[in-house]
Design a protein around this motif. Structure first.
Motif, mmCIF file in Angstrom:
data_model
loop_
_atom_site.group_PDB
_atom_site.id
_atom_site.type_symbol
_atom_site.label_atom_id
_atom_site.label_comp_id
_atom_site.label_asym_id
_atom_site.label_seq_id
_atom_site.Cartn_x
_atom_site.Cartn_y
_atom_site.Cartn_z
ATOM 1 N N ILE A 170 0.815 -1.211 0.000
ATOM 2 C CA ILE A 170 0.000 0.000 0.000
ATOM 3 C C ILE A 170 0.852 1.267 0.000
ATOM 4 N N ALA A 171 1.918 1.259 0.787
ATOM 5 C CA ALA A 171 2.680 2.491 1.035
ATOM 6 C C ALA A 171 4.051 2.515 0.390
ATOM 7 N N GLY A 172 4.337 1.551 -0.490
ATOM 8 C CA GLY A 172 5.596 1.580 -1.213
ATOM 9 C C GLY A 172 6.790 1.010 -0.487
ATOM 10 N N GLY A 173 6.579 0.456 0.712
ATOM 11 C CA GLY A 173 7.684 -0.150 1.440
ATOM 12 C C GLY A 173 7.497 -0.025 2.944
ATOM 13 N N PHE A 174 8.509 -0.472 3.691
ATOM 14 C CA PHE A 174 8.413 -0.462 5.154
ATOM 15 C C PHE A 174 9.804 -0.418 5.764
ATOM 16 N N HIS A 182 12.854 -0.847 3.283
ATOM 17 C CA HIS A 182 12.719 -1.729 2.120
ATOM 18 C C HIS A 182 11.712 -1.097 1.164
ATOM 19 N N GLU A 183 12.127 -0.798 -0.038
ATOM 20 C CA GLU A 183 11.272 -0.129 -1.022
ATOM 21 C C GLU A 183 10.633 -1.147 -1.966
ATOM 22 N N ALA A 187 1.797 0.746 -4.940
ATOM 23 C CA ALA A 187 0.842 1.704 -4.364
ATOM 24 C C ALA A 187 -0.570 1.173 -4.605
ATOM 25 N N TYR A 188 -0.794 -0.075 -4.189
ATOM 26 C CA TYR A 188 -2.097 -0.706 -4.398
ATOM 27 C C TYR A 188 -3.105 -0.204 -3.370
ATOM 28 N N LEU A 224 -2.786 3.189 7.333
ATOM 29 C CA LEU A 224 -2.276 3.140 5.966
ATOM 30 C C LEU A 224 -3.289 3.627 4.935
ATOM 31 N N ASP A 225 -4.555 3.378 5.185
ATOM 32 C CA ASP A 225 -5.591 3.757 4.222
ATOM 33 C C ASP A 225 -6.900 3.941 4.988
ATOM 34 N N PRO A 226 -7.344 5.160 5.183
ATOM 35 C CA PRO A 226 -8.567 5.389 5.970
ATOM 36 C C PRO A 226 -9.821 4.842 5.308
ATOM 37 N N ASP A 227 -9.755 4.532 4.009
ATOM 38 C CA ASP A 227 -10.927 4.010 3.312
ATOM 39 C C ASP A 227 -11.010 2.487 3.340
#
Length: 497
Positions: A170-174, A182-183, A187-188, A224-227
């Motif tokens: 979701i956020a492109g890495g962690f 880690h990238e 961006a799902y 990560l995603d409020p929706d």
């Protein structure tokens, strides 16, 4: 003197089953999403013979809320951190999992999907750290879920694990356990995130423990995603212990603010399983019809009870039936020999349950599973595991997806005579906003069955998934008036207008 049983046999020219429809009642509309789910499994690996055709079939299905499920049986794919972090290293590796996610999301073509990265690493359990998974990515590990007690009983370790997976997609890495970024470049967006799959099955996780884990995972992922909404329970068909529903659906048992968006449960019908690894000793195929439909009716009665619990405790929480299917007795047979007629029978069972679920408050009905394969419940598959070609179960699902849509009016429909419903055929009529009228017909018997639809005149088109259609598209026939013959175990749609 021998008894005369001739009166028990139907007359030579039995009357057609009457089908009566009330087109004037517009009080109910279709609100149940019809969909499927896909495993991250070897037959769908890039380069496998079935890959291209199977993902094309998933794309052609065009369903909302398809569910992606990397399951514990294939940990080399489903677990991107196969070893516990050491003082200096971590084992994060998404190279096997990413291609499945990418191909699944491509097939979804922007439609809403459900993520269920369900497998907790074995090393997070006391006693589980001794498991050896080897290097064979195709090996099935039924023994992977070992241990029942978390090594971190606060459950923060598990929540962080799922947060890092979600962040990867979701956020492109962690940032890992040692502060290293880690990238991924991903961006799902996932419409729903389901927390675990069948926690009641192998580890028999207690309702209290599962609820605590659900709250911990949701609290981390919500940022990560409020929706994105969340699905809980995902209970197997084996138990359906009411205590899971009574406990999980009670808001008082959750952390303040924890959302109860939806809960899910599964159902699979099967004959007696005497020998799961081969046909020897199991019931013959001519007995499967009775077992399947009897169990289906039992499941429907369970759903009434489950829905009543939800309505009492958390009426706004949606009920999702996100795994529904059948399988023969030799469910783990590495060399299955499934009769051709099974696939049409299984299609009839799933179509019948879908039609009945419209009246039971189900918000989603997921036909399972898109891809079974030998040794891994092959009878649940919607596509051929060698070629990816759709089978009768897929064709029946697509027939209903294409001809019954959200917002269609559900017209009350009965079969048989007043006071004497005829269970051989299930019928359900629908009216579309554009004026089209359709009747879904499911022949629950393995013989041709005549029906006569009242007040149905003129010419119409019958599309049927039946034994003769095999894996091909439904057979289409022109029908004059309302009398017609349904082939054995057919799933059919009669359309007019």
């Amino acid at each position: 003197m021998a008894e005369d049983h001739s009166l028990l046999a139907p007359p030579e020219h039995a009357p057609a089953i009457p089908v009566v429809i009330d087109w004037e009642d517009t009080s109910r509309v279709v609100e149940t999403v019809l969909t499927t789910h896909l495993w991250a499994a070897p037959p769908l690996e890039r380069g496998a013979p079935a890959h291209d055709r199977a993902f094309a079939a998933l794309r052609d299905l065009k369903v909302d809320y398809a569910r992606f499920l990397p399951w514990f049986s294939n940990p080399l794919v489903s677990v991107p951190a196969l070893s516990a972090p050491t003082a200096t290293t971590t084992s994060w590796d998404f190279s096997r999992l990413d291609p499945y996610v990418e191909d699944f999301m491509d097939a979804a073509e922007g439609r809403p999907v459900v993520a269920n990265f369900a497998t907790i690493p074995h090393w997070m359990f006391v006693g589980g750290e001794t498991i050896e998974v080897g290097d064979d990515k195709d090996e099935i590990h039924w023994d992977y879920e070992q241990g029942t007690r978390f090594r971190d009983e606060t459950l923060e370790e598990v929540a962080e694990y799922f947060y890092r997976i979600a962040s990867w997609y979701i956020a492109g890495g962690f940032v890992d356990e040692h502060g290293v970024r880690h990238e991924s470049g991903h961006a799902y967006r996932f419409a729903q995130w389901e927390v675990l799959c069948e926690p009641d099955l192998n580890r028999r996780m207690a309702p209290e423990t599962y609820t605590r884990l659900y709250d911990a995972v949701v609290a981390r992922l919500r940022t990560l995603d409020p929706d994105m909404t969340f699905v809980g329970l995902s209970l197997s068909h084996v138990h359906h212990d009411p205590e899971y529903f009574w406990y999980f659906l009670d808001p008082a048992h959750h952390a303040p603010g924890a959302p109860l968006d939806a809960f899910s449960l599964h159902f699979y019908a099967s004959p007696d399983i005497v020998n799961p690894f081969g046909p020897e000793g199991n019931p013959p195929a001519d007995q499967w019809e009775t077992a399947f439909f009897a169990q289906a009716d039992g499941f429907l009665e369970q759903l009434r009870y489950v829905r009543s619990i939800a309505d009492r405790l958390s009426p706004s929480t949606r009920m999702l039936l996100n795994e529904v299917g059948t399988y023969p007795s030799d469910v783990m047979n590495p060399h299955p020999s499934i009769p051709d007629e099974y696939w049409v029978l299984s299609a009839a069972v799933q179509s019948y349950l879908w039609a009945r679920s419209l009246d039971l408050g189900a918000d989603l009905f997921g036909v399972a599973e898109f891809n079974g394969y030998p040794g891994m419940i092959p009878g649940t598959s919607l596509v051929d595991w060698e070629t990816g070609e759709p089978n009768a179960r897929y064709r029946a699902l697509k027939l209903l997806v294409d001809h019954v849509r959200l917002g269609d009016t559900i017209a009350p429909t009965s079969t048989g005579y007043p006071g004497f419903p005829d269970a051989r055929v299930h019928a359900q009529a629908f009216a579309s906003p554009d004026g089209a009228r359709r009747v879904v017909l499911v022949n629950k018997r393995g013989v041709p069955t005549d029906v006569e639809i009242s007040d149905w005149t003129g010419e119409s088109l019958l599309r049927a998934v039946e034994q003769g259609s095999g894996s091909a598209v439904p057979i289409a026939r022109t029908v004059q008036g309302g009398r017609l013959t349904l082939p054995p175990h057919a799933t059919a749609v009669l359309s007019r207008g």
